[in-house]
Design an enzyme around this catalytic site. Structure first.
Site, short mmCIF file in Angstrom:
data_model
loop_
_atom_site.label_atom_id
_atom_site.label_comp_id
_atom_site.label_asym_id
_atom_site.label_seq_id
_atom_site.Cartn_x
_atom_site.Cartn_y
_atom_site.Cartn_z
CB THR A 76 -0.92 -0.01 1.24
OG1 THR A 76 -1.74 -1.19 1.17
CG2 THR A 76 -1.80 1.21 1.31
CB SER A 192 2.51 -7.47 -0.58
OG SER A 192 2.30 -7.48 0.80
N GLY A 193 5.20 -8.92 0.78
CA GLY A 193 5.77 -10.14 1.34
C GLY A 193 4.75 -11.17 1.82
CG HIS A 194 0.83 -10.01 3.66
ND1 HIS A 194 -0.49 -10.37 3.65
CD2 HIS A 194 0.88 -8.76 3.16
CE1 HIS A 194 -1.21 -9.34 3.18
NE2 HIS A 194 -0.39 -8.37 2.88
CB THR A 230 16.03 1.89 11.19
OG1 THR A 230 16.46 3.15 11.72
CG2 THR A 230 17.12 0.85 11.35
CB CYS A 314 -8.57 -4.42 2.52
SG CYS A 314 -6.88 -4.89 2.18
N1 PLP Z 1 -2.66 -5.02 -4.13
C1 PLP Z 1 -3.33 -6.18 -4.09
C2 PLP Z 1 -3.77 -6.81 -5.36
C3 PLP Z 1 -3.60 -6.79 -2.86
O1 PLP Z 1 -4.28 -7.96 -2.81
C4 PLP Z 1 -3.13 -6.16 -1.67
C5 PLP Z 1 -3.42 -6.75 -0.33
O2 PLP Z 1 -4.50 -7.29 -0.07
C6 PLP Z 1 -2.43 -4.95 -1.78
C7 PLP Z 1 -2.21 -4.41 -3.03
C8 PLP Z 1 -1.90 -4.26 -0.57
O3 PLP Z 1 -0.82 -4.99 -0.03
P1 PLP Z 1 -0.32 -4.73 1.47
O4 PLP Z 1 -1.21 -5.53 2.36
O5 PLP Z 1 1.10 -5.23 1.50
O6 PLP Z 1 -0.39 -3.28 1.71
#
Ligand code: PLP
Length: 372
Positions: A76, A192-194, A230, A314
């Protein structure tokens, strides 16, 4: 990686389980003691080397210069940073993007949207026609997070090059689920890592060399002044490990599982509608169950130990129908009946078979409540 006994996790587009190799690499790094890459002493130098190595590993995966990779706290953040930098004129995007893009474009007074068809695809001529003298940013995803539909990134990049307009791609929904590349014409791509069995709270972005970005976070000038604060060496090490573990064979296997899942489900529940068209990343299956309320179905599946989702992660918790599916022109009743199942490289055929039998059971139970 541990999981709840007997549960089947099919919500990998929301987040993925941390891989054991990633956890081990991070524990080893934390055990090294204090690691601030900006410190001018021996542990600081060690931290700097580890951070550089992590950056190199990621850059090599994408075949880009090492300096082009910037570590972040979440995707994000990178999306917002690119947006802040390049939204000086008109922005061209779509209404089916993840909230991290859409909340930027929606609140910008000068956004133009390209329409998306029911199968999730985009019409390139609309992008060409949507570009004006004032367009300062093209903002699209590599793959849609709710249906997995792939956008034609190469063709969009050619248009961006032709018009010399920055193109920023949200790569989050594609990494680890399809063969990723960064075409010429892309100014930035964010990951994104997760979502790739890496640590939550870690992300990175590709920034085309020579690109100047507005610093969202002002401070000590870390990450070439692009992202002050950092760096967490352990998170960077874990993230690099997660990237290094990504293999093409994993997409192929997920694709096989997905095909099996969809054809079996279609066999048992013929009225289902598979959303997102045929050009999709390997791991997503968004299915509409006509006449059935997805929220109730999800609750029943949860009781049976099958975890999936309705809409984007989200928005989970909110009972609103999926904006992205509605913007694709899918009728509201069908959207209200849609569930997203998303697999990972750890999903097994045995789990899929078990999930299928629970889904069919839950669907039949729900059908019994539908007045005839
Ligand atoms: N873009 C997409 C397609 C996503 O699925 C997500 C997370 O659900 C994001 C962006 C945002 O990632 P982050 O959770 O690392 O902010």
């Amino acid at each position: 990686m541990t999981k709840e006994k007997d549960s089947i996790y099919l919500d990998n587009n929301a987040t993925t389980p941390l891989s054991k190799e990633v956890l081990d690499a991070m524990i080893e790094t934390y055990a090294l003691g204090p690691l601030n890459p900006s410190s001018q002493h021996t542990p600081g130098h060690k931290a700097k080397r580890l951070l550089l190595h992590a950056r190199e590993e990621i850059a090599q995966h994408f075949k880009v210069p090492t300096d082009a990779i910037i570590f972040l706290g979440c995707a994000t953040e990178g999306i917002n940073q690119f947006f802040q930098t390049f939204s000086t004129g008109r922005v061209l995007s779509t209404k089916v993007e993840h909230a991290s893009l859409y909340e930027c474009t929606k609140n910008h007074p000068n956004t133009d949207y390209v329409t998306i068809s029911q199968d999730g695809s985009i019409d390139l001529s609309e992008i060409e026609q949507g570009i004006t003298e004032e367009t300062s940013l093209l903002l699209f995803s590599y793959a849609n997070s709710e249906t997995g539909t792939l956008f034609p990134i190469d063709e969009i990049a050619k248009i961006a090059l032709k018009h010399a307009i920055p193109l920023v791609i949200d790569g989050v929904g594609a990494l680890g689920k399809t063969e990723i590349h960064i075409p010429d014409g892309v100014t930035g791509m964010i990951f994104s890592g997760h979502k790739i069995h890496g640590p939550p709270g870690s992300a990175f972005m590709y920034v085309r060399p020579g690109t100047k970005l507005y610093p969202l976070l002002k401070g000590g000038g870390q990450e070439r002044g692009i992202r002050s604060g950092t760096e967490s060496v352990a998170l960077a090490v874990g993230l690099a490990k997660a990237v290094s573990l990504l293999k093409k064979t994993q997409h192929e296997e997920m694709h096989r599982l997905r095909e099996y899942f969809e054809s079996s489900l279609k066999n048992d529940v013929p009225e289902i509608v598979i959303l997102g068209g045929s050009r999709r990343v390997a791991n997503v299956s968004t299915i509409a169950f006509p006449g059935i309320d997805a929220e109730s179905l999800l609750i029943r599946l949860d009781m049976l130990g099958v975890y999936a989702s309705h809409g984007s992660a989200c928005a989970a918790g909110a009972l609103e129908p999926s904006r992205a599916l509605l913007e694709m022109g899918i009728p509201l009743p069908l959207v209200r009946s849609a569930i997203r199942f998303s697999f990972s490289r750890y999903t097994t055929l045995e789990e899929i078979k078990k999930a299928l039998s629970f889904i069919v059971q839950a669907v039949n139970e729900q059908k019994a409540f539908i007045p005839s």
